[in-house]
Design a protein around this motif. Structure first.
Motif, PDB file in Angstrom:
ATOM      1  N   ILE A   7      25.881 -52.574 -34.928  1.00  9.28           N
ATOM      2  CA  ILE A   7      25.348 -51.313 -34.400  1.00  9.28           C
ATOM      3  C   ILE A   7      26.062 -50.152 -35.075  1.00  9.28           C
ATOM      4  O   ILE A   7      27.297 -50.089 -35.096  1.00  9.28           O
ATOM      5  N   GLY A   8      25.246 -49.229 -35.636  1.00  9.00           N
ATOM      6  CA  GLY A   8      25.787 -48.134 -36.437  1.00  9.00           C
ATOM      7  C   GLY A   8      25.352 -48.345 -37.883  1.00  9.00           C
ATOM      8  O   GLY A   8      25.140 -49.492 -38.314  1.00  9.00           O
ATOM      9  N   ALA A   9      25.180 -47.246 -38.591  1.00 10.11           N
ATOM     10  CA  ALA A   9      24.721 -47.362 -39.981  1.00 10.11           C
ATOM     11  C   ALA A   9      25.489 -46.389 -40.870  1.00 10.11           C
ATOM     12  O   ALA A   9      24.954 -45.834 -41.821  1.00 10.11           O
ATOM     13  N   SER A  34      20.567 -48.667 -35.697  1.00  9.21           N
ATOM     14  CA  SER A  34      21.050 -47.355 -35.269  1.00  9.21           C
ATOM     15  C   SER A  34      19.806 -46.544 -34.924  1.00  9.21           C
ATOM     16  O   SER A  34      18.684 -47.048 -35.040  1.00  9.21           O
ATOM     17  N   LEU A  64      17.454 -48.274 -32.875  1.00  8.29           N
ATOM     18  CA  LEU A  64      18.002 -48.491 -31.533  1.00  8.29           C
ATOM     19  C   LEU A  64      18.835 -47.291 -31.109  1.00  8.29           C
ATOM     20  O   LEU A  64      19.707 -46.842 -31.856  1.00  8.29           O
ATOM     21  N   VAL A  87      30.006 -50.628 -34.663  1.00  8.60           N
ATOM     22  CA  VAL A  87      30.656 -49.642 -35.534  1.00  8.60           C
ATOM     23  C   VAL A  87      29.833 -48.357 -35.546  1.00  8.60           C
ATOM     24  O   VAL A  87      29.697 -47.682 -36.556  1.00  8.60           O
ATOM     25  N   GLY A  88      29.273 -48.082 -34.386  1.00  6.94           N
ATOM     26  CA  GLY A  88      28.607 -46.802 -34.177  1.00  6.94           C
ATOM     27  C   GLY A  88      29.637 -45.787 -33.733  1.00  6.94           C
ATOM     28  O   GLY A  88      30.839 -46.061 -33.738  1.00  6.94           O
ATOM     29  N   SER A  89      29.167 -44.615 -33.336  1.00  6.49           N
ATOM     30  CA  SER A  89      30.118 -43.603 -32.880  1.00  6.49           C
ATOM     31  C   SER A  89      30.793 -44.099 -31.595  1.00  6.49           C
ATOM     32  O   SER A  89      30.194 -44.851 -30.826  1.00  6.49           O
ATOM     33  N   PRO A  90      32.044 -43.693 -31.341  1.00  4.88           N
ATOM     34  CA  PRO A  90      32.769 -44.197 -30.160  1.00  4.88           C
ATOM     35  C   PRO A  90      32.143 -43.763 -28.827  1.00  4.88           C
ATOM     36  O   PRO A  90      32.553 -44.238 -27.780  1.00  4.88           O
ATOM     37  N   THR A 110      35.798 -50.866 -33.171  1.00  2.67           N
ATOM     38  CA  THR A 110      36.938 -50.454 -34.002  1.00  2.67           C
ATOM     39  C   THR A 110      37.574 -49.144 -33.518  1.00  2.67           C
ATOM     40  O   THR A 110      38.399 -48.563 -34.216  1.00  2.67           O
ATOM     41  N   PHE A 150      41.028 -51.329 -39.036  1.00  2.00           N
ATOM     42  CA  PHE A 150      42.377 -51.426 -39.627  1.00  2.00           C
ATOM     43  C   PHE A 150      43.416 -50.814 -38.693  1.00  2.00           C
ATOM     44  O   PHE A 150      44.373 -51.464 -38.301  1.00  2.00           O
ATOM     45  N   ASP A 151      43.193 -49.517 -38.356  1.00  2.00           N
ATOM     46  CA  ASP A 151      44.089 -48.922 -37.365  1.00  2.00           C
ATOM     47  C   ASP A 151      43.261 -48.148 -36.369  1.00  2.00           C
ATOM     48  O   ASP A 151      42.845 -47.047 -36.694  1.00  2.00           O
ATOM     49  N   ILE A 196      34.780 -36.873 -34.940  1.00  2.00           N
ATOM     50  CA  ILE A 196      35.760 -37.824 -34.417  1.00  2.00           C
ATOM     51  C   ILE A 196      37.122 -37.538 -35.047  1.00  2.00           C
ATOM     52  O   ILE A 196      38.156 -37.534 -34.387  1.00  2.00           O
TER      53      ILE A 196
HETATM   54  P1  NDP Z   1      29.679 -42.688 -39.030  1.00  2.00           P
HETATM   55  O1  NDP Z   1      29.692 -41.452 -38.244  1.00  2.00           O
HETATM   56  O2  NDP Z   1      29.410 -42.654 -40.491  1.00  2.00           O
HETATM   57  O3  NDP Z   1      28.591 -43.676 -38.377  1.00  2.00           O
HETATM   58  C1  NDP Z   1      28.390 -43.758 -37.014  1.00  2.00           C
HETATM   59  C2  NDP Z   1      27.040 -44.405 -36.817  1.00  2.00           C
HETATM   60  O4  NDP Z   1      26.776 -44.499 -35.419  1.00  2.00           O
HETATM   61  C3  NDP Z   1      25.927 -43.611 -37.431  1.00  2.00           C
HETATM   62  O5  NDP Z   1      25.352 -44.379 -38.445  1.00  2.00           O
HETATM   63  C4  NDP Z   1      24.935 -43.383 -36.272  1.00  2.00           C
HETATM   64  O6  NDP Z   1      23.636 -43.672 -36.746  1.00  2.00           O
HETATM   65  C5  NDP Z   1      25.390 -44.421 -35.250  1.00  2.00           C
HETATM   66  N1  NDP Z   1      25.114 -43.988 -33.897  1.00  2.00           N
HETATM   67  C6  NDP Z   1      25.540 -42.865 -33.268  1.00  2.00           C
HETATM   68  N2  NDP Z   1      25.021 -42.792 -32.044  1.00  2.00           N
HETATM   69  C7  NDP Z   1      24.237 -43.887 -31.887  1.00  2.00           C
HETATM   70  C8  NDP Z   1      23.444 -44.368 -30.842  1.00  2.00           C
HETATM   71  N3  NDP Z   1      23.306 -43.689 -29.686  1.00  2.00           N
HETATM   72  N4  NDP Z   1      22.787 -45.545 -31.006  1.00  2.00           N
HETATM   73  C9  NDP Z   1      22.903 -46.237 -32.163  1.00  2.00           C
HETATM   74  N5  NDP Z   1      23.651 -45.825 -33.192  1.00  2.00           N
HETATM   75  C10 NDP Z   1      24.312 -44.659 -33.056  1.00  2.00           C
HETATM   76  O7  NDP Z   1      31.033 -43.435 -38.709  1.00  2.00           O
HETATM   77  P2  NDP Z   1      31.872 -44.471 -39.570  1.00  2.00           P
HETATM   78  O8  NDP Z   1      30.974 -45.514 -40.133  1.00  2.00           O
HETATM   79  O9  NDP Z   1      32.778 -43.758 -40.476  1.00  2.00           O
HETATM   80  O10 NDP Z   1      32.749 -45.113 -38.395  1.00  2.00           O
HETATM   81  C11 NDP Z   1      32.185 -46.007 -37.463  1.00  2.00           C
HETATM   82  C12 NDP Z   1      33.183 -46.314 -36.355  1.00  2.00           C
HETATM   83  O11 NDP Z   1      34.363 -46.848 -36.909  1.00  2.00           O
HETATM   84  C13 NDP Z   1      33.627 -45.094 -35.548  1.00  2.00           C
HETATM   85  O12 NDP Z   1      33.743 -45.487 -34.206  1.00  2.00           O
HETATM   86  C14 NDP Z   1      34.994 -44.772 -36.095  1.00  2.00           C
HETATM   87  O13 NDP Z   1      35.806 -44.135 -35.145  1.00  2.00           O
HETATM   88  C15 NDP Z   1      35.503 -46.153 -36.405  1.00  2.00           C
HETATM   89  N6  NDP Z   1      36.556 -46.189 -37.436  1.00  2.00           N
HETATM   90  C16 NDP Z   1      37.590 -47.046 -37.220  1.00  2.00           C
HETATM   91  C17 NDP Z   1      38.605 -47.168 -38.134  1.00  2.00           C
HETATM   92  C18 NDP Z   1      39.683 -48.161 -37.919  1.00  2.00           C
HETATM   93  O14 NDP Z   1      40.433 -48.456 -38.850  1.00  2.00           O
HETATM   94  N7  NDP Z   1      39.861 -48.746 -36.752  1.00  2.00           N
HETATM   95  C19 NDP Z   1      38.637 -46.320 -39.347  1.00  2.00           C
HETATM   96  C20 NDP Z   1      37.433 -45.534 -39.542  1.00  2.00           C
HETATM   97  C21 NDP Z   1      36.452 -45.462 -38.590  1.00  2.00           C
HETATM   98  P3  NDP Z   1      22.331 -42.900 -36.177  1.00  2.00           P
HETATM   99  O15 NDP Z   1      22.613 -41.446 -36.260  1.00  2.00           O
HETATM  100  O16 NDP Z   1      21.243 -43.386 -37.073  1.00  2.00           O
HETATM  101  O17 NDP Z   1      22.155 -43.404 -34.777  1.00  2.00           O
END
Ligand code: NDP
Length: 412
Positions: A7-9, A34, A64, A87-90, A110, A150-151, A196
């Motif tokens: 989940i997430g793109a 997503s 979705l 791996v969508g938004s938190p 993550t 990773f972190d 974020i």
């Molecule tokens: P992005 O912001 O590039 O991607 C987030 C994705 O979430 C988007 O593609 C968006 O797609 C999707 N999204 C948001 N809301 C919804 C929803 N309601 N339903 C479905 N999809 C949704 O983030 P990143 O790929 O850079 O990061 C992803 C995650 O990884 C984040 O939670 C970030 O905090 C975490 N992260 C963790 C790290 C770690 O080492 N632990 C390091 C870097 C990031 P759309 O708009 O099409 O819905």
């Protein structure tokens, strides 16, 4: 368990998809969802272009809104996904987790859940959201692995290894250092979602010191280290997810997180912040237009995924662990070096997305093989660290250790 729903793109999802494809003999079919199906389809296309699929199998894109629990449950069922990598938004964590609990799918993410309206809540952050569902996961036999990027993620495993292996009789402190010594060539950009990213720095900085929570301001406390490959680096005490679980699960009196920033980044950040441009509170313009300053800043900054093609340099992320062994003070550094260009070459992403995206796929493999299929909610440090470190050594995310015996690869 088999079949993965991603989940997430965004940038991290791109890495997750490529890595799942490379291991689809173990993981089964792969689905990406997503709100914007085109973004998911682009990832599917890039996996196909690179020929990342190890064996023939499904790889499909879906639209979705993961805040819709019923729709998420329906997609999990339709795709017969027994594992969900979120791996969508938190902001979507809690609804995706609920969908997993109700369908029996294993859950991985993550980052800690965030409420869009709240900045920097009271510690430990996991207790405000995810841990409230611990009992429900246990009652339903749900495997939920929190913060397995990773972190948080690898650095939690490194902390577990430092505490559980025979390196120390007593561990005094864990300092997680995250250095991105890469260069994206833009005047200013964030490596992941600016919204974020900035939220991490605009609130209070919580750290765990002498067995208590301590509050600081961002950029108030710094350190300088001479690190492998990336050399002398200054990093600043930063609030971060993993402190909120490591302080709870490991009996270590000091757990801190440090992130490297260049002076230029800090200057730009300070200007934006001082002007109020990082605020998530709406303002009304003279024309009567209501805007959220942070959303405007996000809209004009480069899309983090677009940084990938020209990113050069390396990341160094790891745990400096101090304690005593046989009555003597001792220090070790367990770490990984990743290369932005190599990441782009392999999966079309920059190194930050790469380091975040490979570990959840390793976790999914360990769930698929049963080693990490624990039927309850856990943070990474609660799981066996050896299979995870060993598997990631083979997946392009090698771990090294620096101690009194030198600097060498770490495997078990
Ligand atoms: P992005 O912001 O590039 O991607 C987030 C994705 O979430 C988007 O593609 C968006 O797609 C999707 N999204 C948001 N809301 C919804 C929803 N309601 N339903 C479905 N999809 C949704 O983030 P990143 O790929 O850079 O990061 C992803 C995650 O990884 C984040 O939670 C970030 O905090 C975490 N992260 C963790 C790290 C770690 O080492 N632990 C390091 C870097 C990031 P759309 O708009 O099409 O819905």
């Amino acid at each position: 368990k088999r079949n993965v729903l991603i989940i997430g793109a965004g940038g991290v999802a791109q890495v997750v998809a490529h890595k799942c494809a490379q291991y689809n003999d173990v993981l089964g079919n792969i689905h990406i969802a997503s709100r914007t199906v085109e973004k998911c389809q682009q990832i599917v296309d890039s996996v196909q272009e690179k020929g990342s699929l190890k064996t023939a199998g499904d790889l499909q894109a879906h639209a979705l809104d993961a805040l819709d629990i019923e729709a998420t449950k329906a997609l999990i069922s339709k795709t017969q996904s027994q594992m969900v990598i979120n791996v969508g938004s938190p902001f979507i964590n809690m609804s995706v987790l609920q969908a997993c609990i109700e369908t029996g799918a294993a859950y991985m993410d993550t980052a800690i859940h965030e409420d869009p309206d709240k900045i920097c809540e009271n510690p430990p952050w996991y207790a405000n959201y995810e841990w409230k569902r611990k009992q429900l996961c246990a009652d339903n036999g749900i495997t939920a692995i929190l913060g397995v990027g990773f972190d948080p993620g690898m650095v939690n495993t490194y902390a577990a290894a430092a505490v559980k292996e025979d390196y120390f009789d007593r561990v005094e402190s864990i300092d997680i250092i995250d250095i991105n010594a890469g260069n994206h060539g833009h005047y200013f950009a964030t490596n992941f979602d600016p919204e974020i990213n900035f939220r991490e720095f605009t609130g209070r900085v919580w750290s765990w010191q002498n067995n208590a929570w301590v509050k600081n301001k961002m950029f108030e406390v710094k350190r300088t280290d001479d690190l492998p490959v990336v050399g002398m680096q200054t990093s600043y005490m930063t609030g971060h997810d993993e402190i909120h679980s490591l302080s709870h699960h490991l009996d270590v009196p000091n757990v801190r997180f440090w992130m490297g920033f260049g002076e230029h980044y800090i200057n730009v950040f300070n200007v934006l912040n001082s002007l109020g441009l990082l605020s998530e509170q709406p303002v009304t313009t003279a024309e009567g237009l209501e805007v959220v300053p942070l959303k405007v800043v996000k809209a004009i900054l480069p899309d983090p995924a677009s940084l990938a093609p020209n990113y050069t340099g390396k990341t160094c992320i790891g745990d400096v662990v101090k304690g005593q062994k046989d009555g003597k003070d001792k220090e070790i550094f367990i770490y990984n070096i990743s290369d932005h260009e190599a990441a782009y070459e392999e999966v079309g992403s920059q190194g930050i997305s790469y380091t975040a995206g490979v570990p959840p796929v390793a976790a999914a493999i360990l769930i698929a093989t049963g080693e990490w299929d624990v039927s309850r909610m856990v943070n990474v440090e609660e799981l066996p660290h050896r299979p995870f470190i060993n598997l990631l050594n083979d997946m392009g995310m090698p771990t090294r250790i620096k101690d009194e015996h030198g600097d060498r690869p770490l495997s078990f």
